[in-house]
Design an enzyme around this catalytic site. Sequence first.
Site, PDB file in Angstrom:
ATOM      1  N   ASP A 227      55.849  62.263  34.374  1.00 57.61           N
ATOM      2  CA  ASP A 227      54.864  62.889  35.239  1.00 57.61           C
ATOM      3  C   ASP A 227      55.566  63.599  36.393  1.00 57.61           C
ATOM      4  O   ASP A 227      56.688  64.087  36.224  1.00 57.61           O
ATOM      5  CB  ASP A 227      53.879  61.821  35.752  1.00 57.61           C
ATOM      6  CG  ASP A 227      52.476  62.357  35.902  1.00 57.61           C
ATOM      7  OD1 ASP A 227      52.251  63.171  36.810  1.00 57.61           O
ATOM      8  OD2 ASP A 227      51.600  61.963  35.108  1.00 57.61           O
ATOM      9  N   HIS A 274      50.241  63.595  41.548  1.00 58.64           N
ATOM     10  CA  HIS A 274      49.669  63.265  40.241  1.00 58.64           C
ATOM     11  C   HIS A 274      50.259  61.976  39.669  1.00 58.64           C
ATOM     12  O   HIS A 274      49.532  61.074  39.225  1.00 58.64           O
ATOM     13  CB  HIS A 274      49.895  64.440  39.290  1.00 58.64           C
ATOM     14  CG  HIS A 274      49.131  64.354  38.006  1.00 58.64           C
ATOM     15  ND1 HIS A 274      49.607  63.687  36.893  1.00 58.64           N
ATOM     16  CD2 HIS A 274      47.924  64.872  37.642  1.00 58.64           C
ATOM     17  CE1 HIS A 274      48.721  63.797  35.909  1.00 58.64           C
ATOM     18  NE2 HIS A 274      47.697  64.513  36.329  1.00 58.64           N
ATOM     19  N   SER A 452      43.838  62.869  32.430  1.00 60.06           N
ATOM     20  CA  SER A 452      45.017  62.265  33.056  1.00 60.06           C
ATOM     21  C   SER A 452      44.668  60.970  33.754  1.00 60.06           C
ATOM     22  O   SER A 452      45.496  60.070  33.867  1.00 60.06           O
ATOM     23  CB  SER A 452      45.616  63.223  34.096  1.00 60.06           C
ATOM     24  OG  SER A 452      46.390  64.220  33.498  1.00 60.06           O
TER      25      SER A 452
END
EC number: 3.4.21.-
Length: 1433
Positions: A227, A274, A452
């Site tokens: 990620d 994220h 996600s």
Amino acid sequence: MRKKTKNRLISSVLSTVVISSLLFPGAAGASSKVTSPSVKKELQSAESIQNKISSSLKKSFKKKEKTTFLIKFKDLANPEKAAKAAVKKAKSKKLSAAKTEYQKRSAVVSSLKVTADESQQDVLKYLNTQKDKGNADQIHSYYVVNGIAVHASKEVMEKVVQFPEVEKVLPNEKRQLFKSSSPFNMKKAQKAIKATDGVEWNVDQIDAPKAWALGYDGTGTVVASIDTGVEWNHPALKEKYRGYNPENPNEPENEMNWYDAVAGEASPYDDLAHGTHVTGTMVGSEPDGTNQIGVAPGAKWIAVKAFSEDGGTDADILEAGEWVLAPKDAEGNPHPEMAPDVVNNSWGGGSGLDEWYRDMVNAWRAADIFPEFSAGNTDLFIPGGPGSIANPANYPESFATGATDINKKLADFSLQGPSPYDEIKPEISAPGVNIRSSVPGQTYEDGWDGTSMAGPHVSAVAALLKQANASLSVDEMEDILTSTAEPLTDSTFPDSPNNGYGHGLVNAFDAVSAVTDGLGKAEGQVSVEGDDQEPPVYQHEKVTEAYEGGSLPLTLTAEDNVSVTSVKLSYKLDQGEWTEITAKRISGDHLKGTYQAEIPDIKGTKLSYKWMIHDFGGHVVSSDVYDVTVKPSITAGYKQDFETAPGGWVASGTNNNWEWGVPSTGPNTAASGEKVYGTNLTGNYANSANMNLVMPPIKAPDSGSLFLQFKSWHNLEDDFDYGYVFVLPEGEKNWEQAGVYNGKTSSWTDEEIDLSAYKGQNIQVMFNLQSDESIAKEGWYIDDVVLSDKSAGKTVKKNKLGVEKPSGKQKKKPVNPKKAKPSANTAVKHQNKAIQPQVLPLKAQVSVVETGKSTYSDQSTGQYTLKHKAGDYTLMAEAYGYQSKTQKVSLKTDQTTQANFTLEEMKKGTLKGTVINKTTGEPVTGASVYVVEDAAVEPAMTNDKGEYMLEAYEGAYTIKVAAPGYYSDEFSVELKGDVTKETALKPFVGYPGEIAYDDGTAENANSYFAAGNGWAVKMTLADGKDKGMLTGGLFRFWDTEFPDPGGTEFKVEVYDATGKDGAPGKKIAGPFNAEALRNGEWTKVDLSSKGIMVDKDFYLVYIQSKPDPYSPGLAMDETGQNSGRNWQYIDGKWQPGDKADGNYMIRALVDYEAAVPEITSPTDKSYTNKDSVTVKGNASPGTTVHIYNGEKEAGETKAAADGTFHAGIILNKGENELTATASTDNGTTDASSPITVTLDQEKPELTLDNPKDGGKTNKETLTVKGAVSDDNLKDVKVNGKKATVADGSYSARILLENGRNEIKVIATDLAGNKTTKKTVIDVNFDKPVISGLIPGEDKNLKAGESVKIAFSSAEDLDATFTIRMPLTNARASVQNATELPLREISPGRYEGYWTATSSIKAKGAKVEVIVRDDYGNETRKTANGKLNMNTEN
């Protein structure tokens, strides 16, 4: 979206998405072409070498001298085989589970490395020589995928592809994270939540706390993420980092726990949030128990950073995937013993076939690393829908996760299956809407949406499974996760598993329980008493021709009043045995559906077939036996002009429009004759289509050439909708692409495809059209098809010729035609199980009362299956309209318990009544009556008498009554039998207003490519107004210049303003159909009949009904001051409008609630003597004001724009009670507060009793007195001084002045009537002056003698004198008291005589004169001369 202005880019929403949101590269990792076995050669031709080179890579060299590209090698390792061999060897040595796992993982890595080393050595040697020459650098070898990344020149690349071991070279594409639609905002990040409510809703929804209660929180397991990195010292993550060292808590051990493939940083970090959010959902919680955001809080995490703001390159992701397989130490040595148990992948490429990472995923699986992938999100370029799931999530080896919301409904952004491999995708679902988790800055943020956010839930549950049983294989974990998931369905996906939710919502508790305690299964049928007495009916168009070597798909439509349970097709070839196959339902439902079955591998000369249709009641209907002539496969010499029915041509696929006949659109005529095959002969092809037209089977000659020649006409959306010719080689499953068609032809064209490469094979050829979600055109038409052994000189090279280039700028992401794949029909799953007689199936929810886990019975059969942790439970079956039932069950591990339910229908009651206008008592027509607790009850509508009636199941309900122009009302009712209820609605009385934020001039216009998107403007009611009724909208559109040809259809919706960060929240009305004016005028949409009540802030929304260019263009005000109120709706998501667009030209027409008028004049309890009065006051602008005198209307006027009003009315004698109401077409307000005005025209009665007129006085003050009488007396004033009034009398003391004084008495009443009395009084304060008084000398008088007394003074006085005797005279007192008059002998001269008598004897008597005037003044004076009477001298 596109604008009218051609030289401008589309809105920044598009660019924002491209840069940072949900973009999937269209050309990432193109797959290699499938080559027929008969044409493979050891030597490489120039053409085969060129085919190794990606076209996008060729383009990149036109821009750069050097670029980074990837070299993929043909040789593949077999990690799965290596793993199995290692396990077998370990078992023979009786190694422990841990050692077995280590040897297994080591074997996987070794097998990959050996294959890579052997196949890459020559190329690496060449690259290193070029590195020395400066032609190459940044050489990186991979083994997780057998490939090399290198930054080199075009010449080096062209040399590399000549190595026979090289399969292909590809550009170093970028992949994207599936980012949240609500990006991280530090200012909005939230502080810690207390432990008492610290478990997030999403964690709780999948029953993670119940798994923790069993002792399974992930302890001992490791999860990894590829990620954007992780903020390692975040309080929810710090102690869960595998590199955390409690003895040195601020200096973690990062080696083999963290890797940065982007920037090479040694310590974990996250510059994009994220990865921190994702990791928090997997393992997050603070040491004190607060912020329980993670599903597996006992697990440890490791991470690889492979993504920057621009995405992640293939090279970086390969490096990350290789590190995950075996984390590397500082020297780069792999350590498979440090590999994680699970790897979370919240990233991906585009939809469709792209197998670049498939070797990596297979390697992970072989090493028992669970590969979780997010399914992917919709964006401007990937609209979602069937088959949209992204890669690598769409690989068979990947475990894909879709996203659901808090209501367990599929998120609108979640991409769907099936996969390109015709498998159900995703495998499972998890919460992915409004997820709160950790973000950089050591804080938290909610509102994150995306698959996600869903994927980490599944990764964490996989970790829980590993804790429960570390020996579980990936296959076993997948089976547990899918078998314990809570099945989810909806109207789009009515059966489970499906291509939206997969097998359903992941459940941590059930998954762990399946490992620890085992699962039991309850199954049975939910039904209602009744009989199925009607057999099914069917429709089928028989087929008369088939071709040898091919297959024959057949369809049938079956219908039944209860349920079609199965459709079977039996066939036989020549005189062979009957073979039965079960048909798949490809559309419709259990009541009426279309079923398909395909007869494979047709041989012989005759085919016979028949259908059998089964229904719920056990009826079986058999069709006739249909005989089909089997013809030999077609070959060179075949011709088809379509003038007669084309035998052996079969159309199928998604949204199929292929049809045979006479065209009335497109080319309008056939190339020859009258008939063609085309995609909709009367209109445009369907959007989101993948439609197939397959020719009869073809036998390619063993030698010589074979060419497919045909006439073609097409009009397909440039760069987005394509026509293809596919070829299916003998023995293969994958269709090869042989021709591509795009754009528009000006006339029928001659097309040719060389099929010579398939010598000796039985092949099939397909014409296929694929379209995106918008802008359908006239399509593709085929005529005069020929198979020839001679070329016509128009050969179409695969993926090269036949493509007509588009003109103009690209407005959305083009489709990559190389990735196209024809459609395969997907069956709609339905169950076929034994049924109970004398009952009818029922869809019901079957739940475990003790745990809440539930499932639904199949609507067509009533059958259900429910897996649950073993134990004793209570099952409940409940369905709308039926009495619920329960029964006890004992679920045993790996056993099935039968539990059937027959439910009884509930009784119904009737509610009826009348709705009236509360103000007028008149019936209200068109009022809707709702049952709040039961939305399934259709609202009743009142008739012209205000009457309504509805029927609902008996029970306690809240009834809501609403009508346009009225305030809604609610009441409670206990519905049992017949109930009557009257309702009075208060009318909404409003006055019109317009809300606008544009300047009225349009500089530009916009139109979306896809229908369903929209624009909105936030409207705010006028100051002081918190409620209003939306009566209409004004929309300004461009003229017919844009779009071209354009359209007029659009929809209007209304949203409240409760969305996050000011976004539109809940839809409160619409959609309403509307027609646009395209003449430069405003389009008014009348909403007055809809009864739309709005709060202070609301949104008026334009929704585009048709795709561009068949929609109107909404006008934009680009020069006016930006209001900041503009929002756009794209792919189901709201986001602020692009400021460059200016203000969207949308205005709201509202009725503000009319206020009750206020009378400001006259004032309350006032009096007047006038017959009329002007009533003034305030009311809502534009309303009609009615003024009442008592019960009677006395006047009417209209309120001005500022709300003021005035009107004259006639008064009645006496008391008048005035009120005012305001009215519009909708009704009348309540009356104002009453104002009392008394008309009194009678004057007061008044007397002036004192002083009398003409009176005289010498007083300085005077009390004026009199009588007064009046019912409404206000006051009495004397010379302006208010008098005292009591008991009908008044008095007032006044000051007087010397001289003439006029006294005026005025009595006034409250109405202004007056009575006046006057009198005059003369006032003299000056006393008279006496002069010349005689005697001036003493006088001696004898008896009989007189003395003269005289003086001068003012005229007309009362003059007297008196003789004052000396006090010694005893009789003096008598004399002294006598005043004798004096006579005025001439004006102002007074005389008199006094004669002495003998009786008086006195010496020194004094003479005193006295004068008095009329005013009461008195003057006394004693003469100087004294009198001696009867005395001697």
